[in-house]
Scaffold this motif. Structure first.
Motif, mmCIF file in Angstrom:
data_model
loop_
_atom_site.group_PDB
_atom_site.id
_atom_site.type_symbol
_atom_site.label_atom_id
_atom_site.label_comp_id
_atom_site.label_asym_id
_atom_site.label_seq_id
_atom_site.Cartn_x
_atom_site.Cartn_y
_atom_site.Cartn_z
ATOM 1 N N HIS A 18 0.940 -1.205 0.137
ATOM 2 C CA HIS A 18 -0.026 0.079 -0.146
ATOM 3 C C HIS A 18 0.951 1.154 -0.033
ATOM 4 O O HIS A 18 2.244 0.912 0.034
ATOM 5 C CB HIS A 18 -1.094 0.223 1.312
ATOM 6 N N HIS A 19 0.130 2.370 0.043
ATOM 7 C CA HIS A 19 0.878 3.698 -0.141
ATOM 8 C C HIS A 19 1.940 3.907 1.156
ATOM 9 O O HIS A 19 2.790 4.629 1.213
ATOM 10 C CB HIS A 19 0.009 4.931 -0.210
ATOM 11 N N GLY A 20 1.468 3.348 2.211
ATOM 12 C CA GLY A 20 2.322 3.304 3.471
ATOM 13 C C GLY A 20 3.632 2.677 3.498
ATOM 14 O O GLY A 20 4.660 2.834 4.056
ATOM 15 N N HIS A 21 3.431 1.636 2.334
ATOM 16 C CA HIS A 21 5.055 1.092 2.110
ATOM 17 C C HIS A 21 5.865 1.886 1.212
ATOM 18 O O HIS A 21 6.998 2.101 1.485
ATOM 19 C CB HIS A 21 4.760 -0.348 1.534
ATOM 20 N N LEU A 22 5.150 2.355 0.000
ATOM 21 C CA LEU A 22 5.687 3.034 -1.026
ATOM 22 C C LEU A 22 6.282 4.534 -0.885
ATOM 23 O O LEU A 22 7.149 4.761 -1.099
ATOM 24 C CB LEU A 22 4.769 3.004 -2.421
ATOM 25 N N GLN A 23 5.225 5.149 -0.489
ATOM 26 C CA GLN A 23 5.608 6.848 -0.348
ATOM 27 C C GLN A 23 6.649 7.136 0.488
ATOM 28 O O GLN A 23 7.505 7.621 0.143
ATOM 29 C CB GLN A 23 4.367 7.299 -0.050
ATOM 30 N N PRO A 24 6.853 6.419 1.792
ATOM 31 C CA PRO A 24 7.998 6.775 2.634
ATOM 32 C C PRO A 24 9.188 6.445 1.858
ATOM 33 O O PRO A 24 10.229 6.989 1.920
ATOM 34 C CB PRO A 24 7.934 6.072 3.869
ATOM 35 N N VAL A 25 9.277 5.352 1.219
ATOM 36 C CA VAL A 25 10.554 4.621 0.694
ATOM 37 C C VAL A 25 11.022 5.701 -0.627
ATOM 38 O O VAL A 25 12.163 5.740 -1.011
ATOM 39 C CB VAL A 25 10.338 3.425 0.273
ATOM 40 N N ILE A 26 10.038 6.128 -1.195
ATOM 41 C CA ILE A 26 10.162 7.044 -2.455
ATOM 42 C C ILE A 26 10.758 8.369 -2.145
ATOM 43 O O ILE A 26 11.888 9.042 -2.593
ATOM 44 C CB ILE A 26 8.903 7.296 -3.213
ATOM 45 N N ALA A 27 10.438 8.828 -0.860
ATOM 46 C CA ALA A 27 10.876 9.902 -0.120
ATOM 47 C C ALA A 27 12.448 9.877 0.162
ATOM 48 O O ALA A 27 13.097 10.722 0.159
ATOM 49 C CB ALA A 27 10.100 10.404 1.128
ATOM 50 N N LEU A 28 12.631 8.473 0.982
ATOM 51 C CA LEU A 28 13.752 8.041 1.304
ATOM 52 C C LEU A 28 14.908 8.165 0.155
ATOM 53 O O LEU A 28 15.946 8.660 0.206
ATOM 54 C CB LEU A 28 13.741 6.805 2.126
ATOM 55 N N ALA A 29 14.340 7.582 -0.774
ATOM 56 C CA ALA A 29 15.200 7.334 -1.973
ATOM 57 C C ALA A 29 15.680 8.738 -2.582
ATOM 58 O O ALA A 29 16.768 9.092 -3.065
ATOM 59 C CB ALA A 29 14.692 6.820 -2.925
ATOM 60 N N GLN A 30 14.975 9.954 -2.408
ATOM 61 C CA GLN A 30 15.134 11.267 -2.827
ATOM 62 C C GLN A 30 16.180 11.863 -1.695
ATOM 63 O O GLN A 30 17.050 12.412 -2.018
ATOM 64 C CB GLN A 30 14.025 12.058 -2.977
ATOM 65 N N LEU A 31 15.981 11.551 -0.467
ATOM 66 C CA LEU A 31 16.858 12.092 0.553
ATOM 67 C C LEU A 31 18.385 11.530 0.513
ATOM 68 O O LEU A 31 19.351 12.233 0.855
ATOM 69 C CB LEU A 31 16.355 11.846 1.803
ATOM 70 N N VAL A 32 18.441 10.077 0.153
ATOM 71 C CA VAL A 32 19.556 9.286 0.068
ATOM 72 C C VAL A 32 20.379 9.269 -1.211
ATOM 73 O O VAL A 32 21.485 8.838 -1.362
ATOM 74 C CB VAL A 32 19.404 8.104 0.697
ATOM 75 N N ASN A 33 19.540 9.801 -2.222
ATOM 76 C CA ASN A 33 20.098 9.400 -3.583
ATOM 77 C C ASN A 33 20.025 7.934 -4.019
ATOM 78 O O ASN A 33 21.165 7.314 -4.344
ATOM 79 C CB ASN A 33 21.275 10.153 -3.836
ATOM 80 N N LEU A 34 19.029 7.141 -3.658
ATOM 81 C CA LEU A 34 18.899 5.876 -3.992
ATOM 82 C C LEU A 34 18.790 5.683 -5.459
ATOM 83 O O LEU A 34 17.782 6.344 -6.003
ATOM 84 C CB LEU A 34 17.814 5.016 -3.186
ATOM 85 N N GLN A 35 19.359 4.815 -6.180
ATOM 86 C CA GLN A 35 19.108 4.679 -7.531
ATOM 87 C C GLN A 35 18.231 3.535 -7.513
ATOM 88 O O GLN A 35 17.673 3.263 -8.593
ATOM 89 C CB GLN A 35 20.583 4.391 -8.078
ATOM 90 N N ARG A 36 18.217 2.638 -6.639
ATOM 91 C CA ARG A 36 17.454 1.255 -6.603
ATOM 92 C C ARG A 36 16.991 0.873 -5.279
ATOM 93 O O ARG A 36 17.645 1.020 -4.588
ATOM 94 C CB ARG A 36 18.190 0.410 -7.225
ATOM 95 N N VAL A 37 15.703 0.708 -5.408
ATOM 96 C CA VAL A 37 15.072 0.069 -3.971
ATOM 97 C C VAL A 37 14.691 -1.604 -4.540
ATOM 98 O O VAL A 37 13.805 -1.682 -5.266
ATOM 99 C CB VAL A 37 14.337 0.650 -3.497
#
Length: 219
Positions: A18-37
């Motif tokens: 659900h969105h509670g799984h995906l949206q925080p991880v998308i925000a984390l990826a922007q903060l940390v510059n993740l290329q892949r999760v």
């Protein structure tokens, strides 16, 4: 030597995703510059009841959810889903570390709720030798840092420059969404369109998932 980027893994039952799984991880990826999760759907969780959806249904929902998500951040690793028995996170990361090599920066994404219990996880000190811990905020939780003060970092760049051992607590959106609440709403024939991606909601409707309280664990 070519630059190595941090690769992060995110495990869960995803019953449903659900969105509670995906949206925080998308925000984390922007903060940390993740290329892949890399999402790691679990087959049988160690400390909770068996999933209601089958492994195949949860895999399909996860595929549909990431197809609904902009960009190409997420991919799926099915190794845990295909095991017949529960697996310890540390054992999964031992295998991942062997595949990626000793110097690749690796991260495990968890929520603040899981961070509180991390010292009680199976071989948790060994896990911290295998990966960084990337923590997403959860509503109502504050991290207790007495056991990890020497590991905390607020520098995302540091996560890319060493293979493991740091704890990064990210200021991600605190979405008060849980899979158990979603299952309850679906059982009560209540809409969840604001909690799930459109294709996941459609698949749940098509499959008739979570309409009854029965536990379905077979492929």
């Amino acid at each position: 030597m070519s630059e190595q980027f941090l690769t992060a893994f995110y495990g869960g039952t995803f019953d449903p995703i659900h969105h509670g799984h995906l949206q925080p991880v998308i925000a984390l990826a922007q903060l940390v510059n993740l290329q892949r999760v890399i999402l790691l759907p679990n087959h049988l969780p160690l400390h909770r009841p068996p999933p209601q959806a089958t492994p195949y249904q949860r895999l399909m929902m996860t595929r549909l959810a990431i197809a609904d998500t902009p960009g190409k951040l997420f991919i799926i690793d099915e190794r845990e889903l295909r095991r017949a028995t529960p697996s310890w996170t540390v054992e999964t990361f031992q295998a991942i570390r062997r595949e990626y090599g000793p110097m690749a920066p690796l991260g495990l994404i968890i929520g603040q709720d899981s961070l509180l219990t991390l010292p009680q996880w199976h071989r948790s000190e060994e896990l911290l030798k295998l990966c960084h811990i990337l923590v997403c905020a959860r509503p109502g939780y504050l991290h207790s840092d007495h056991w990890m003060v020497h590991r905390l970092t607020d520098d995302p760049i540091a996560l890319h420059h060493q293979p493991a051992g740091l704890v990064y607590c990210a200021a991600t959106p605190e979405l008060d969404i849980s899979a158990s609440d979603i299952r309850g709403r679906l059982h009560a024939i209540l809409p969840c369109y604001d909690l799930l991606t459109p294709s996941v909601q459609g698949y749940i409707n098509e499959q008739g998932l979570y309409r009854t309280a029965s536990v379905r664990t077979l492929l």
